[in-house]
Design an enzyme around this catalytic site. Structure first.
Site, PDB file in Angstrom:
ATOM      1  N   LYS A 194      -1.432  -7.785  -8.212  1.00 39.93           N
ATOM      2  CA  LYS A 194      -0.892  -8.326  -6.967  1.00 39.93           C
ATOM      3  C   LYS A 194       0.356  -9.703  -7.557  1.00 39.93           C
ATOM      4  CE  LYS A 194      -1.364 -11.723  -3.402  1.00 39.93           C
ATOM      5  NZ  LYS A 194      -1.826 -13.329  -4.388  1.00 39.93           N
ATOM      6  N   ASN A 195      -0.109 -11.290  -8.699  1.00 41.74           N
ATOM      7  CA  ASN A 195      -0.070 -11.885  -8.848  1.00 41.74           C
ATOM      8  C   ASN A 195       1.369 -11.494  -9.980  1.00 41.74           C
ATOM      9  OD1 ASN A 195      -1.123 -13.376  -6.942  1.00 41.74           O
ATOM     10  ND2 ASN A 195      -3.106 -13.883  -8.038  1.00 41.74           N
ATOM     11  N   CYS A 255      -2.700 -18.429   1.573  1.00 41.09           N
ATOM     12  CA  CYS A 255      -4.202 -18.569   2.111  1.00 41.09           C
ATOM     13  C   CYS A 255      -4.572 -20.182   1.794  1.00 41.09           C
ATOM     14  CB  CYS A 255      -5.045 -18.160   0.415  1.00 41.09           C
ATOM     15  SG  CYS A 255      -5.289 -16.452   0.643  1.00 41.09           S
ATOM     16  N   ARG A 309      -1.309 -27.695  -0.524  1.00 40.88           N
ATOM     17  CA  ARG A 309      -0.955 -27.103  -1.911  1.00 40.88           C
ATOM     18  C   ARG A 309       0.374 -26.915  -2.244  1.00 40.88           C
ATOM     19  NH1 ARG A 309      -2.601 -20.452  -1.578  1.00 40.88           N
ATOM     20  NH2 ARG A 309      -2.133 -20.859  -3.894  1.00 40.88           N
ATOM     21  N   ASP A 322     -10.339 -17.618  -7.724  1.00 42.85           N
ATOM     22  CA  ASP A 322      -9.731 -16.072  -7.131  1.00 42.85           C
ATOM     23  C   ASP A 322     -11.458 -15.031  -6.856  1.00 42.85           C
ATOM     24  OD1 ASP A 322      -7.641 -17.472  -6.024  1.00 42.85           O
ATOM     25  OD2 ASP A 322      -6.732 -15.575  -7.028  1.00 42.85           O
ATOM     26  N   ARG A 371      -3.172  -8.142   2.170  1.00 46.89           N
ATOM     27  CA  ARG A 371      -2.381  -9.478   1.684  1.00 46.89           C
ATOM     28  C   ARG A 371      -2.913  -8.480   0.548  1.00 46.89           C
ATOM     29  NH1 ARG A 371      -2.791 -15.018   1.783  1.00 46.89           N
ATOM     30  NH2 ARG A 371      -1.697 -14.070  -0.108  1.00 46.89           N
TER      31      ARG A 371
HETATM   32  C1  UD1 Z   1      -2.133 -19.132  -8.388  1.00 48.45           C
HETATM   33  C2  UD1 Z   1      -1.922 -17.339  -7.350  1.00 48.45           C
HETATM   34  C3  UD1 Z   1      -3.654 -17.967  -6.502  1.00 48.45           C
HETATM   35  C4  UD1 Z   1      -4.684 -17.723  -7.527  1.00 48.45           C
HETATM   36  C5  UD1 Z   1      -3.709 -19.230  -8.277  1.00 48.45           C
HETATM   37  C6  UD1 Z   1      -5.117 -19.822  -9.218  1.00 48.45           C
HETATM   38  C7  UD1 Z   1      -0.088 -16.232  -6.935  1.00 48.45           C
HETATM   39  C8  UD1 Z   1       0.632 -16.113  -5.790  1.00 48.45           C
HETATM   40  N1  UD1 Z   1      -1.386 -17.018  -6.352  1.00 48.45           N
HETATM   41  O1  UD1 Z   1      -1.965 -19.497  -7.022  1.00 48.45           O
HETATM   42  O2  UD1 Z   1      -3.638 -16.261  -6.249  1.00 48.45           O
HETATM   43  O3  UD1 Z   1      -5.596 -18.838  -7.160  1.00 48.45           O
HETATM   44  O4  UD1 Z   1      -2.825 -19.546  -9.136  1.00 48.45           O
HETATM   45  O5  UD1 Z   1      -5.287 -18.695  -9.942  1.00 48.45           O
HETATM   46  O6  UD1 Z   1       0.054 -15.849  -8.308  1.00 48.45           O
HETATM   47  N2  UD1 Z   1      -1.034 -27.569  -8.337  1.00 48.45           N
HETATM   48  C9  UD1 Z   1      -0.376 -28.850  -8.141  1.00 48.45           C
HETATM   49  N3  UD1 Z   1       1.166 -28.914  -8.175  1.00 48.45           N
HETATM   50  C10 UD1 Z   1       2.378 -27.773  -8.388  1.00 48.45           C
HETATM   51  C11 UD1 Z   1       1.496 -26.721  -8.005  1.00 48.45           C
HETATM   52  C12 UD1 Z   1       0.146 -26.688  -8.173  1.00 48.45           C
HETATM   53  O7  UD1 Z   1      -0.884 -30.249  -7.947  1.00 48.45           O
HETATM   54  O8  UD1 Z   1       2.873 -27.849  -8.067  1.00 48.45           O
HETATM   55  C13 UD1 Z   1      -2.291 -27.150  -7.907  1.00 48.45           C
HETATM   56  C14 UD1 Z   1      -2.557 -26.450  -7.015  1.00 48.45           C
HETATM   57  O9  UD1 Z   1      -3.215 -27.442  -5.513  1.00 48.45           O
HETATM   58  C15 UD1 Z   1      -4.204 -27.106  -7.209  1.00 48.45           C
HETATM   59  C16 UD1 Z   1      -3.860 -26.501  -8.783  1.00 48.45           C
HETATM   60  O10 UD1 Z   1      -2.853 -26.826  -8.988  1.00 48.45           O
HETATM   61  O11 UD1 Z   1      -5.369 -27.147  -7.227  1.00 48.45           O
HETATM   62  C17 UD1 Z   1      -3.413 -24.434  -9.715  1.00 48.45           C
HETATM   63  O12 UD1 Z   1      -2.629 -24.141  -8.675  1.00 48.45           O
HETATM   64  P1  UD1 Z   1      -1.891 -23.172  -9.496  1.00 48.45           P
HETATM   65  O13 UD1 Z   1      -1.971 -22.636 -10.342  1.00 48.45           O
HETATM   66  O14 UD1 Z   1      -0.212 -22.974  -9.053  1.00 48.45           O
HETATM   67  O15 UD1 Z   1      -2.117 -21.904  -8.136  1.00 48.45           O
HETATM   68  P2  UD1 Z   1      -0.709 -20.782  -7.033  1.00 48.45           P
HETATM   69  O16 UD1 Z   1       0.339 -20.622  -8.511  1.00 48.45           O
HETATM   70  O17 UD1 Z   1      -0.432 -21.764  -6.017  1.00 48.45           O
END
Ligand code: UD1
Length: 435
Positions: free
Chosen positions: A22-23, A117, A122, A307, A399
């Site tokens: 998925k990701n 989610c 986030r 996850d 999803r």
């Molecule tokens: C992606 C995955 C999700 C998974 C996560 C961590 C997708 C669509 N989703 O989510 O399933 O749980 O990786 O493996 O691929 N953060 C910030 N600022 C930012 C971006 C992130 O502070 O600009 C923080 C987030 O709040 C979180 C951490 O960094 O605490 C990791 O987030 P991130 O790796 O970016 O997760 P997603 O890409 O949202």
């Protein structure tokens, strides 16, 4: 309003085939927007997140057709910058990849703030930091993200991520692939789907090196050409079936996996007493007669995936002893624990730490899928519980898991999908019972 009705006390046996990741898929579909030509993408998972992204592309003018169940052809030649279906964008987290893809292709982008989610706040500040460094003006207002390349084109830059972010790493890779010059992302995330996105773009003519390490180097190219690509198997879907097999004390051969991507999950399962045997592109999981407690902490890859934290929590509820789970990625990812408590689980949460008093026989109850992976945890708990569990809000599960109920029932679970209209007269329409 679909629900899952689970008759518990079943043990999973047999074989299950894992779908595409998925990701990876949710980044590769927006990446196709940047390609000048036809992309044939194999191993596309049939889940609602990918369907929504394909619909968004179609509404932007892409020609999309399925060549078979899991192979999709995407031709974005005639796509032009226009208003996108923002109601769909708002529903999925991965719509943020359209910022990078649209900036790369058109030099400007308008998207909604991403949905997905709810694990607390986030932010997307690291995405914005990256796009800004590449020469875009980014503005967030009224729930929309507006991004414009200052001189119509992005320019390579050196970007240090303050947080190890999967989304920011992939989004910057997308935007930088067609930028002028060289981009270096430092403190990049290393998840398998990041490597998959880079491999997809490279197979279409991009020049990206170092994906899978914490330093990714992207030499921008003039254009990307069409081609064929097969998405990697889903690490989290595979991990979910591994945990489900272990929690129910069953024996399941999980096929179409990359065992290296599963090492972090296999290692923790082995600590519970579960047998995990790797063989080529499959893993065999044999549940122990009595599962043991463990402690675990979620971390960016190659650490234990956040996850997989909810499914593992469900397993630890039925293991002997007291386990401690520390959430190392999100501030607020234990909301689903209230649902497990309804089934008799003894779980205490303090901030990012969750203590599970295992060894309890769970009992079926009406529960909700608070989010995608929490939903999978409810289903695993329901299969372990005595009696009937009804899981509501299963749209979250759909999803990210292709044919979840069908695959579990084929392994011996007893789950019905029930579609009950909101104004129900009490009659249930049974949609699907068999795998
Ligand atoms: C992606 C995955 C999700 C998974 C996560 C961590 C997708 C669509 N989703 O989510 O399933 O749980 O990786 O493996 O691929 N953060 C910030 N600022 C930012 C971006 C992130 O502070 O600009 C923080 C987030 O709040 C979180 C951490 O960094 O605490 C990791 O987030 P991130 O790796 O970016 O997760 P997603 O890409 O949202």
């Amino acid at each position: 309003m679909e629900k899952y009705v689970i008759n518990g006390g079943t043990t999973l046996y047999g074989e299950v085939e894992i779908s595409g990741a998925k990701n990876a898929a949710v980044a590769i579909i927006p990446a196709a927007l940047m390609v000048d030509g036809v992309c044939v993408i194999e191993n596309m998972p049939q889940i609602s997140d990918t369907e929504m992204l394909l619909t968004i592309l179609r509404e932007l003018g892409a020609k999309i057709r399925y060549l078979n169940r899991s192979t999709v052809e995407i031709d974005c030649t005639d796509v032009c910058m226009q208003d996108a279906p923002y109601d769909l964008m708002r529903k999925i987290r991965a719509s943020y990849y359209l910022i990078g893809a649209m900036l790369g292709r058109f030099g400007h982008a308008k998207t909604t703030m991403p949905g997905g989610c709810n694990f607390g706040v986030r932010p997307i500040d690291q995405h914005i930091k990256g796009m800004t460094a590449l020469g875009a003006d980014v503005d967030v207002k009224g729930g929309f993200v507006y991004a414009d390349a200052r001189d119509g084109k992005l320019h390579g830059a050196r970007i240090y991520l303050d947080k190890v972010s999967v989304g920011a790493t992939m989004n910057i890779i997308l935007a930088a692939a067609l930028a002028q010059g060289r981009t270096i992302i430092e403190n990049a995330a290393r998840e398998p789907h990041i490597v998959d996105l880079a491999n997809f773009l490279n197979s279409m003519g991009a020049d990206i090196r170092g994906a899978g390490t914490d330093t990714v180097k992207i030499n921008g190219v003039e254009k990307l050409h069409g081609g064929s690509y097969a998405i990697i198997p889903d690490q989290i879907e595979a991990g979910t079936y591994m945990v489900a097999a272990a929690a129910t004390g069953g024996e399941v051969l999980i096929k179409n996996v990359i065992p290296r991507h599963l090492e972090c999950i296999s290692a923790k399962l082995r600590e519970t007493g579960t047998i995990v045997l790797e063989n080529g592109d499959s893993v065999l999981v044999k549940g122990a007669s009595a599962l043991r407690k463990i402690n675990l902490k979620t971390l960016p890859y190659p650490g234990f995936p956040t996850d997989m934290q909810p499914p593992m929590c469900a397993l630890l509820c039925v293991a002997n002893g007291t386990s401690v789970i520390t959430e190392g990625v999100y501030d607020n990812r234990f909301k689903y624990v209230n649902e497990l408590r309804k089934m008799g689980a003894e779980v205490q949460v303090d901030g990012r730490v969750c203590v599970v008093e295992g060894g309890k026989r769970l009992s079926g109850a009406p529960v909700a899928a608070c989010d995608l992976r929490a939903g999978a945890a409810m289903v695993i708990a329901g299969m372990c519980a005595a009696g009937t569990t009804v899981v509501e809000d299963v749209r979250f599960i759909e999803r990210g898991y292709e044919n979840f109920v069908g695959k579990l029932n084929a392994l011996g679970a007893d789950i019905r999908i029930v579609d009950e209209p909101e104004e129900s007269n009490g009659r249930e329409k049974i949609l699907s019972m068999m795998g």
